[in-house]
Write a protein that holds these residues in place. Sequence first.
Motif, PDB file in Angstrom:
ATOM      1  N   LYS B 145       0.821  -1.031  -0.061  1.00 54.61           N
ATOM      2  CA  LYS B 145       0.108   0.038  -0.002  1.00 54.61           C
ATOM      3  C   LYS B 145       0.871   1.164  -0.040  1.00 54.61           C
ATOM      4  O   LYS B 145       2.070   1.241   0.437  1.00 54.61           O
ATOM      5  CB  LYS B 145      -0.949  -0.021   1.316  1.00 54.61           C
ATOM      6  CG  LYS B 145      -0.330   0.076   2.629  1.00 54.61           C
ATOM      7  CD  LYS B 145      -1.249  -0.129   3.804  1.00 54.61           C
ATOM      8  CE  LYS B 145      -0.667   0.040   5.059  1.00 54.61           C
ATOM      9  NZ  LYS B 145      -1.554  -0.486   6.033  1.00 54.61           N
ATOM     10  N   GLN B 148       1.012   6.289  -5.276  1.00 54.02           N
ATOM     11  CA  GLN B 148       0.082   7.275  -5.383  1.00 54.02           C
ATOM     12  C   GLN B 148       0.070   7.823  -6.992  1.00 54.02           C
ATOM     13  O   GLN B 148       1.059   7.533  -7.591  1.00 54.02           O
ATOM     14  CB  GLN B 148       0.599   8.401  -4.389  1.00 54.02           C
ATOM     15  CG  GLN B 148       0.334   8.276  -3.290  1.00 54.02           C
ATOM     16  CD  GLN B 148       1.139   9.342  -2.183  1.00 54.02           C
ATOM     17  OE1 GLN B 148       1.399  10.677  -2.642  1.00 54.02           O
ATOM     18  NE2 GLN B 148       1.600   9.239  -1.046  1.00 54.02           N
ATOM     19  N   SER B 219      -1.024  -5.762  -9.751  1.00 51.97           N
ATOM     20  CA  SER B 219      -2.341  -5.654  -9.339  1.00 51.97           C
ATOM     21  C   SER B 219      -2.878  -5.972  -7.890  1.00 51.97           C
ATOM     22  O   SER B 219      -3.579  -5.002  -7.308  1.00 51.97           O
ATOM     23  CB  SER B 219      -3.148  -6.855 -10.036  1.00 51.97           C
ATOM     24  OG  SER B 219      -3.503  -6.527 -11.364  1.00 51.97           O
ATOM     25  N   LEU B 222      -1.756  -2.377  -6.422  1.00 55.05           N
ATOM     26  CA  LEU B 222      -2.684  -1.161  -7.083  1.00 55.05           C
ATOM     27  C   LEU B 222      -4.133  -1.454  -6.094  1.00 55.05           C
ATOM     28  O   LEU B 222      -4.677  -0.685  -5.476  1.00 55.05           O
ATOM     29  CB  LEU B 222      -3.155  -1.472  -8.402  1.00 55.05           C
ATOM     30  CG  LEU B 222      -2.119  -1.359  -9.534  1.00 55.05           C
ATOM     31  CD1 LEU B 222      -2.545  -1.432 -10.690  1.00 55.05           C
ATOM     32  CD2 LEU B 222      -1.286  -0.204  -9.544  1.00 55.05           C
ATOM     33  N   ASP B 223      -4.526  -2.688  -5.838  1.00 53.10           N
ATOM     34  CA  ASP B 223      -5.580  -3.032  -5.233  1.00 53.10           C
ATOM     35  C   ASP B 223      -5.314  -2.726  -3.741  1.00 53.10           C
ATOM     36  O   ASP B 223      -6.033  -1.944  -2.915  1.00 53.10           O
ATOM     37  CB  ASP B 223      -5.771  -4.376  -4.931  1.00 53.10           C
ATOM     38  CG  ASP B 223      -6.400  -5.138  -6.275  1.00 53.10           C
ATOM     39  OD1 ASP B 223      -6.850  -4.403  -6.957  1.00 53.10           O
ATOM     40  OD2 ASP B 223      -6.479  -6.249  -6.283  1.00 53.10           O
ATOM     41  N   ALA B 224      -4.074  -2.893  -3.043  1.00 51.21           N
ATOM     42  CA  ALA B 224      -3.825  -2.481  -1.575  1.00 51.21           C
ATOM     43  C   ALA B 224      -3.595  -0.728  -1.531  1.00 51.21           C
ATOM     44  O   ALA B 224      -3.960  -0.569  -0.472  1.00 51.21           O
ATOM     45  CB  ALA B 224      -2.300  -2.988  -1.185  1.00 51.21           C
ATOM     46  N   SER B 225      -3.198  -0.179  -2.577  1.00 50.30           N
ATOM     47  CA  SER B 225      -3.249   1.332  -2.556  1.00 50.30           C
ATOM     48  C   SER B 225      -4.339   1.978  -3.421  1.00 50.30           C
ATOM     49  O   SER B 225      -4.286   3.323  -2.839  1.00 50.30           O
ATOM     50  CB  SER B 225      -1.934   1.788  -3.505  1.00 50.30           C
ATOM     51  OG  SER B 225      -0.648   1.159  -2.986  1.00 50.30           O
ATOM     52  N   GLY B 226      -5.351   1.286  -3.503  1.00 54.42           N
ATOM     53  CA  GLY B 226      -6.729   2.016  -4.074  1.00 54.42           C
ATOM     54  C   GLY B 226      -6.243   2.995  -5.189  1.00 54.42           C
ATOM     55  O   GLY B 226      -6.692   3.995  -5.366  1.00 54.42           O
ATOM     56  N   VAL B 227      -5.574   2.465  -6.308  1.00 56.28           N
ATOM     57  CA  VAL B 227      -5.053   3.309  -7.298  1.00 56.28           C
ATOM     58  C   VAL B 227      -5.188   2.193  -8.476  1.00 56.28           C
ATOM     59  O   VAL B 227      -5.273   1.120  -8.539  1.00 56.28           O
ATOM     60  CB  VAL B 227      -3.596   3.830  -7.324  1.00 56.28           C
ATOM     61  CG1 VAL B 227      -3.706   4.771  -6.221  1.00 56.28           C
ATOM     62  CG2 VAL B 227      -2.567   2.701  -7.030  1.00 56.28           C
ATOM     63  N   ASP B 294      -4.955   7.439 -11.056  1.00 61.77           N
ATOM     64  CA  ASP B 294      -6.260   7.326 -10.153  1.00 61.77           C
ATOM     65  C   ASP B 294      -7.305   6.722 -10.678  1.00 61.77           C
ATOM     66  O   ASP B 294      -8.354   6.478 -10.156  1.00 61.77           O
ATOM     67  CB  ASP B 294      -6.634   8.660  -9.614  1.00 61.77           C
ATOM     68  CG  ASP B 294      -6.854   9.842 -10.663  1.00 61.77           C
ATOM     69  OD1 ASP B 294      -7.072   9.481 -11.827  1.00 61.77           O
ATOM     70  OD2 ASP B 294      -7.121  11.046 -10.270  1.00 61.77           O
ATOM     71  N   PRO B 296      -9.036   3.354 -11.722  1.00 58.25           N
ATOM     72  CA  PRO B 296      -8.741   1.966 -11.008  1.00 58.25           C
ATOM     73  C   PRO B 296      -8.403   0.919 -12.156  1.00 58.25           C
ATOM     74  O   PRO B 296      -9.039   1.277 -13.268  1.00 58.25           O
ATOM     75  CB  PRO B 296     -10.137   1.536 -10.346  1.00 58.25           C
ATOM     76  CG  PRO B 296     -10.637   2.870  -9.964  1.00 58.25           C
ATOM     77  CD  PRO B 296     -10.300   3.746 -11.320  1.00 58.25           C
TER      78      PRO B 296
END
Lengths: 322, 322
Positions: B145, B148, B219, B222-227, B294, B296
Amino acid sequence: MGEFELIRRYFDHAAAGAGVIEGIGDDCAVLQVPAGQELAVSIDTLVEGIHFLSEIPPAELAWRLIGAAVSDLAAAAAQPAWLTLALTLPKADPEWLEPFARALAECCEQQGIALVGGDTTRGDRLVLSAQVHGWVEAGQALLRKGAQPGDRVLVSGTLGDSRAGLESLLHPVSAPTQEIRWLQQRFYRPEPRITLARALRPHVHAGLDISDGLLADLSHMLDASGVGADIETCCLPLSGALAHCYPDQALNWALSGGEDFELCLAVPEAAVTTCLQLAEQQGVRLTGIGRITDVPGLRVNDAEGRELAGLAQGYDHFKESP
Amino acid sequence: MGEFELIRRYFDHAAAGAGVIEGIGDDCAVLQVPAGQELAVSIDTLVEGIHFLSEIPPAELAWRLIGAAVSDLAAAAAQPAWLTLALTLPKADPEWLEPFARALAECCEQQGIALVGGDTTRGDRLVLSAQVHGWVEAGQALLRKGAQPGDRVLVSGTLGDSRAGLESLLHPVSAPTQEIRWLQQRFYRPEPRITLARALRPHVHAGLDISDGLLADLSHMLDASGVGADIETCCLPLSGALAHCYPDQALNWALSGGEDFELCLAVPEAAVTTCLQLAEQQGVRLTGIGRITDVPGLRVNDAEGRELAGLAQGYDHFKESP
C-alpha cells in the motif's frame, strides 16, 4: 476459488493482535517484539496419513495443529504471540475449509495467538506447517539444558492419554464411553501448558514438552544437560480413563506413547514445594516421577526398584522412525 | 537414520548468526531482534510436482527455495536474519540430503540468513516450507500500500527469464546454449534484491517482489493502494537471452511468467533519478515501465498506445489456479 480468494474468505480474520503492525496480505507480516523480550520460534508439520488420519474432522485437525505447535512455546516458557500457517491442500473445498478456518480462529483466540501470514499451495496430500512465535523475558527462555544432579523430575497432567485416544480411533469401540471420548479429546485437543510453564519458569532448571513420548523427550533433556535420570514407574501420573480402558498398555503408553504435550521439568529439590503449590493454584496436576543423577542414561525402575530392560528397544525403535 | 540423527548430521551447521541465542536443538529457537527494529516474517511452500519437477537437482532446489523466500524479505526492504525449515521427505536418503544440505548452507551464508530451527517429517511427496525472518527499521517496512497517482512504476532486473528457464527444462533443447543455461540459472537461483530494496526504501512509496508475474503482483499493489496503473509493453526490460531464445513468448512471459523475484516499485517522480542512480551504483538494471493513476485497474498498452485486451484472461486464469 483461487488462492487469494481462499485466503481472503477463510483466513483474513485474525490478523489483529499484540505487536502486529502488518498482518495477512503483504509480502511479509511486520511485527514488533516488545522491549526486553526475546522471540521464541518453532515450526511443526502435520502430514496426512503420517500424523493424522484422512478422516479427521477439520475442526479437530485445527485444534491439534495449533495445540501441538503452541506447546513448543510452553516448553520455552514463552507467551504465544503470532502464527503463520503453510497449508498444502488437494483442493479448495469449502466443506473442509469452512470448519477448519472457524476452529483455527477459535483456537487462536483461546491461545492468544494471532494468525499473521501464511502460504496456501496445492498438493495431493494435506500438509500443514504451523510456525508459532512467542515472547519470553530476555534470558528467561526455558531450555533443555541446565538439569542438575539432584533435581526432581516433574511432569504436568497425565501421560499416555493421547495415545489411548488415538487407539480408540484406530480401533473404534462400538459404544464409546465418556472415558473413551475424554481420551479422544486428549488426542484431538492438546492443552499447551503455557500458564503453568510461565509460572514455574523462575523455579525450574530445565524443561521441555512431551511430544515424542516421556522416554524420548526426557532423554533429550538429559543429553542436552549432560546428566542421567532414574524414573519410577509407580509414580507416573495415569488418568483414571487410561487405567480403566487400557490397563495393559497404560504404562507403556505413558512412557513412550507420545503427543501428550505435557511439561517435563527438572526442578531443584528446594523449589519442588513451590512448584507443586503453583500448579495446584492452577488446578493442574504436577507429579514427581524421578530424579536427575550424574550417572549418564535414563533408567526406569518398577515398584520393587528393578530396572525395566525392555524399554530401551521401544525408545530406539521410535528414534529410528523419522 | 532417525529424525534426530538426520538433523544433527545435515542441518546443525548454521545455527550461528546475529541475534541467535538458541538455535537448532531445543523446542524453540530463541532470538533477539535488535532495538529499534521490527520483525518481517514470511513463509513459502514448495510442493514436488506442483512447484518443482521431481528431477530437480537437490542443490538447485535449495537455492530456489531460499531465494524465493528471501525475496519476500526484499519486498519488505528487510535485512535477512533467520530461517526455519519444515521438510517433508519420502525417505532419509543421504544421496539427496547431502547435496541439499550443503547447498542450503552455502545459500544461507550468501544471503546472510541463519538456519535456526525446523521440523523434519516423512511424507510421500517432498514438501518444503521455508519461513524467513528479517529486520527492518521501525516504521520502514516496504508495503504494497502507499502507491500514489503520478508515481512511476519501476522494476529491477529483467522479466520473463525464469519462465523461459523453466520452459527449457520442460522441453529440453538438444544442445543448450550459454543463453539457455543462463535462463535456467535465473529459474534455479533467483537473486533476492535485498541490497537494492534497502537502498531504495527511503525514496519509494510502495513495492513488492514479482513472484506470481508482473500483472498479478502489480495488481496486488494497485488493490492495496486503491489506485490504477498504465504499463507500456515497449518499456518492459527483457534480457537478450529471452528475446533471442523465445522471441514469440518473451512479452507474455515478462507480463505473467512469474517467479522473476525482481522488485516492482511505485516511486514519486522526484525520486526516480535518485533510484536509478542507486541501482546503477549496484550494477542492477532498474527500468520505468509505466505510471500509477487514479483510474482503477491495470492497463497494458503497446508501442502504438493501444490497450492489450487479451491479457486480462491470462491474469484471471492465473488467479484461478490455487
